[in-house]
Structures are given as C-alpha cells and as structure tokens.
Design a protein around this motif. Structure first.
Motif, mmCIF file in Angstrom:
data_model
loop_
_atom_site.group_PDB
_atom_site.id
_atom_site.type_symbol
_atom_site.label_atom_id
_atom_site.label_comp_id
_atom_site.label_asym_id
_atom_site.label_seq_id
_atom_site.Cartn_x
_atom_site.Cartn_y
_atom_site.Cartn_z
ATOM 1 N N LYS A 3 0.832 -1.212 0.000
ATOM 2 C CA LYS A 3 0.000 0.000 0.000
ATOM 3 C C LYS A 3 0.867 1.263 0.000
ATOM 4 O O LYS A 3 2.026 1.252 0.410
ATOM 5 C CB LYS A 3 -0.868 0.004 1.256
ATOM 6 C CG LYS A 3 -1.869 -1.140 1.315
ATOM 7 C CD LYS A 3 -3.113 -0.787 0.550
ATOM 8 C CE LYS A 3 -4.048 -1.977 0.443
ATOM 9 N NZ LYS A 3 -5.161 -1.709 -0.458
ATOM 10 N N SER A 4 0.253 2.347 -0.446
ATOM 11 C CA SER A 4 0.944 3.637 -0.411
ATOM 12 C C SER A 4 0.185 4.610 0.491
ATOM 13 O O SER A 4 -1.032 4.523 0.643
ATOM 14 C CB SER A 4 1.063 4.196 -1.821
ATOM 15 O OG SER A 4 -0.210 4.223 -2.433
ATOM 16 N N PHE A 29 3.922 0.238 4.724
ATOM 17 C CA PHE A 29 3.605 0.835 3.429
ATOM 18 C C PHE A 29 4.826 0.738 2.517
ATOM 19 O O PHE A 29 5.948 0.926 2.965
ATOM 20 C CB PHE A 29 3.176 2.293 3.607
ATOM 21 C CG PHE A 29 1.850 2.436 4.293
ATOM 22 C CD1 PHE A 29 0.676 2.422 3.561
ATOM 23 C CD2 PHE A 29 1.779 2.528 5.677
ATOM 24 C CE1 PHE A 29 -0.553 2.522 4.190
ATOM 25 C CE2 PHE A 29 0.548 2.621 6.322
ATOM 26 C CZ PHE A 29 -0.623 2.616 5.580
ATOM 27 N N ASP A 51 -3.094 4.964 -1.760
ATOM 28 C CA ASP A 51 -4.200 4.195 -1.194
ATOM 29 C C ASP A 51 -4.832 4.900 0.000
ATOM 30 O O ASP A 51 -6.036 4.879 0.182
ATOM 31 C CB ASP A 51 -3.703 2.810 -0.751
ATOM 32 C CG ASP A 51 -3.175 2.005 -1.930
ATOM 33 O OD1 ASP A 51 -3.965 1.809 -2.875
ATOM 34 O OD2 ASP A 51 -1.998 1.605 -1.916
ATOM 35 N N ILE A 52 -3.964 5.486 0.839
ATOM 36 C CA ILE A 52 -4.479 6.115 2.060
ATOM 37 C C ILE A 52 -3.867 7.503 2.228
ATOM 38 O O ILE A 52 -2.662 7.692 2.041
ATOM 39 C CB ILE A 52 -4.158 5.243 3.305
ATOM 40 C CG1 ILE A 52 -4.894 3.888 3.209
ATOM 41 C CG2 ILE A 52 -4.540 5.971 4.606
ATOM 42 C CD1 ILE A 52 -4.608 2.920 4.338
ATOM 43 N N THR A 80 -9.136 5.857 -3.026
ATOM 44 C CA THR A 80 -8.283 6.404 -1.967
ATOM 45 C C THR A 80 -9.078 6.630 -0.689
ATOM 46 O O THR A 80 -10.138 7.252 -0.721
ATOM 47 C CB THR A 80 -7.651 7.740 -2.434
ATOM 48 O OG1 THR A 80 -6.881 7.495 -3.607
ATOM 49 C CG2 THR A 80 -6.771 8.344 -1.366
ATOM 50 N N MET A 123 -6.345 -1.964 4.826
ATOM 51 C CA MET A 123 -5.033 -2.476 4.433
ATOM 52 C C MET A 123 -5.104 -3.726 3.549
ATOM 53 O O MET A 123 -4.082 -4.221 3.109
ATOM 54 C CB MET A 123 -4.171 -2.758 5.661
ATOM 55 C CG MET A 123 -3.757 -1.503 6.441
ATOM 56 S SD MET A 123 -2.823 -0.307 5.470
ATOM 57 C CE MET A 123 -1.224 -1.104 5.350
ATOM 58 N N ASN A 124 -6.326 -4.255 3.299
ATOM 59 C CA ASN A 124 -6.402 -5.478 2.489
ATOM 60 C C ASN A 124 -6.512 -5.183 1.002
ATOM 61 O O ASN A 124 -7.286 -4.349 0.609
ATOM 62 C CB ASN A 124 -7.573 -6.327 2.918
ATOM 63 C CG ASN A 124 -7.481 -6.675 4.387
ATOM 64 O OD1 ASN A 124 -6.415 -7.058 4.872
ATOM 65 N ND2 ASN A 124 -8.562 -6.477 5.109
#
Ligand code: MG
Lengths: 124, 159
Positions: A3-4, A29, A51-52, A80, A123-124
């Motif tokens: 993930k980013s 991350f 992503d977040i 996002t 997070m999945n």
C-alpha cells in the motif's frame, strides 16, 4: 502489492511524528509521500495516486476539509481512503467531513493503537 | 459564568493528556519559581475566537523544548533535532492542548475556532498576554526536570 500512504500536515514535525506512530502501529507501506497543505497534496497526487491519505484539517493554503472535497472530484482517487488527523474533534466537524467523503477520523493526541484501529480495515 | 468552569483545571487536564500521550512525560502543577524559563525560551501560541476569544500559550526553556521535541520524534540525541523541529514541536503541543480545551468548552461555553500556531523563540519572553480579560496561568513540573508555564487569556465573546 503493498500500500501507499500520503501524510498531509502543515507541520513537518507532526508529519514525522505521524510517520513514526504509523510504524509503531505495525502497519507497513511500500511508498510514503508527504505534503504541507492541500495544494501540495493535489500536486503530488497528479504524479500518482495513493491508497491512504492521513490529512490534517488546520493548514494554510488549502485546509483538510477542502482537500477532501477536491480529492473526491478526482476519478483516479475513487479508491483512496482519507483519514483525518486533527486536534479538532467536534462531532459536527467529524460528521461534515465524513459527509464530504472522508473515511475516518483520528484525534490528536493519538496513539499507535488508534492508527492500527482506524487504518487496518483499509489495508487489504 | 466562565469562572465556574475551572478554566485552569481544563487547561491542566488538556496539557496532561497531550504530555502523556504524545510526549511520554508526566506533568504536575507546581508552585516553583520559573527561573528555568528566564534566558532563552520558546513560546508556542494559539489564538481562538467564537463563543470565547483569547489565546493559549506554553512557554518553556530551550533545553526543555528540545527534550519535548526529541520525545515526540523518538530521537535520543539533541544534535539530531534542529531548531526548526523544536519550534514546530512546541507549536504543535500548543495546538493539541487547545484542541482538548476546545472539546471541553464545547459542552459548556460553545464552539471556538482555533488558529494555526505561532512560535516565538527569544530571550526573557514575558508571557503577559494583555489585561482586559481573564488570565489563568499554571506552572507545571515536567518529570522533575523542567518547569513550563501554561497560560490562557480569554473573555466571553460579546457576539
Ligand atoms: Mg495543522
């Protein structure tokens, strides 16, 4: 794929503290970005979506609530997740920013456990 | 009336929460003289307006501010924290304290809007924030090592 994450806060120190707390929470991350306000964040998102986003509210140039509205207009950022991280914590504010498209709220001061709780669902 | 809300207790409680959660240090109210703050000191200040208007400040010595920023950042040596980091950290401490104060006041006085932090780094900073309103101050002892001064100047808004 990992993930980013993007941390948006006008205080460089607070960005470091958030980064450290995220690490302490055990979340990992692949890519992390930082921005000092909403304008900078939008500029960086043009170079690649994340992503977040962990987003402060009180910032010069463009505040966090305006950034949420702007990000929600970007089709590439549909997936996002935006978690607000702020000293402001009135229910009214939380409700309005969630209505604008934020996905969660963490209040400053915070603990690693709080980040774990609020971020792990994404997070999945 | 505002006096009965125990503004000082709210400020102290808020500061305690911030120090315990983010700085990993205990603070207790103290009557010690603030000679520690004379000389080079750093002051973090936030103004607010709305149901109440005024400002909240935390003032401490430079070594104290350095320790606070080292703890917040998880760094062990003073050489690794820049002056900018130290100032920034004190601004954020003031910001988080006022955020907690705001939460407490929301239930009784009403909403306040808070500013972006300002930080002053200088010598013999006098923390007299004016005299046309109520001023509460509290000195706190940080882990028996430092003394910091919290102050909040406020008046109920006429609006
Ligand atoms: Mg901020």
């Amino acid at each position: 794929m990992g993930k980013s994450l993007m941390i948006v806060d006008d205080s460089a120190t607070m960005r470091k503290i958030i980064m450290r707390t995220v690490r302490m929470s055990g979340l990992e991350f692949d890519r992390t970005e930082e921005a000092g306000n909403g304008v900078e964040a939008l500029e960086k998102l043009k170079g690649g979506v994340v992503d977040i986003i962990l987003c402060d509210i009180n910032m010069p140039e463009m505040c966090g609530t305006d950034l949420v509205k702007r990000v929600r207009q970007i089709p590439d950022c549909n997936g996002t997740k935006i978690i607000m991280v702020s000293t402001e914590s009135s229910q009214e504010l939380i409700d309005s920013v969630i209505a604008d498209g934020a996905n969660g709220f963490i209040c400053k001061p915070f603990t690693p456990e709080k980040f774990q709780e609020k971020l792990s669902p994404f997070m999945n | 009336m505002i006096e009965q809300l125990g503004i000082k207790e709210i400020v102290l409680e808020s500061a305690k929460e911030v120090f315990e959660t983010m700085i990993f240090m205990d603070i207790t109210e103290t009557a010690e003289p603030d000679s520690d703050i004379e000389g080079w000191a750093i002051l973090g200040l936030i103004t607010f307006r709305g149901a109440m208007e005024g400002c909240l400040a935390i003032c401490c010595s430079t070594p104290c501010a350095q320790t606070i920023s080292m703890n917040m950042l998880g760094i062990d040596s003073a050489e690794q924290v820049s002056e900018a980091d130290t100032c920034d950290a004190i601004g954020e401490v003031a910001n988080m304290i006022v955020g907690r104060v705001k939460k407490h006041l929301a239930e009784t006085v009403g909403n306040i809007e808070i500013s972006i932090p300002s930080v002053v780094n200088g010598r013999e900073i006098k923390n007299n924030l004016g005299n046309d309103a109520e001023l509460v101050t509290a000195k706190v002892n940080i882990e028996d090592k430092y003394v910091a001064k919290l102050s909040m100047l406020y008046r109920k808004s006429s609006k």
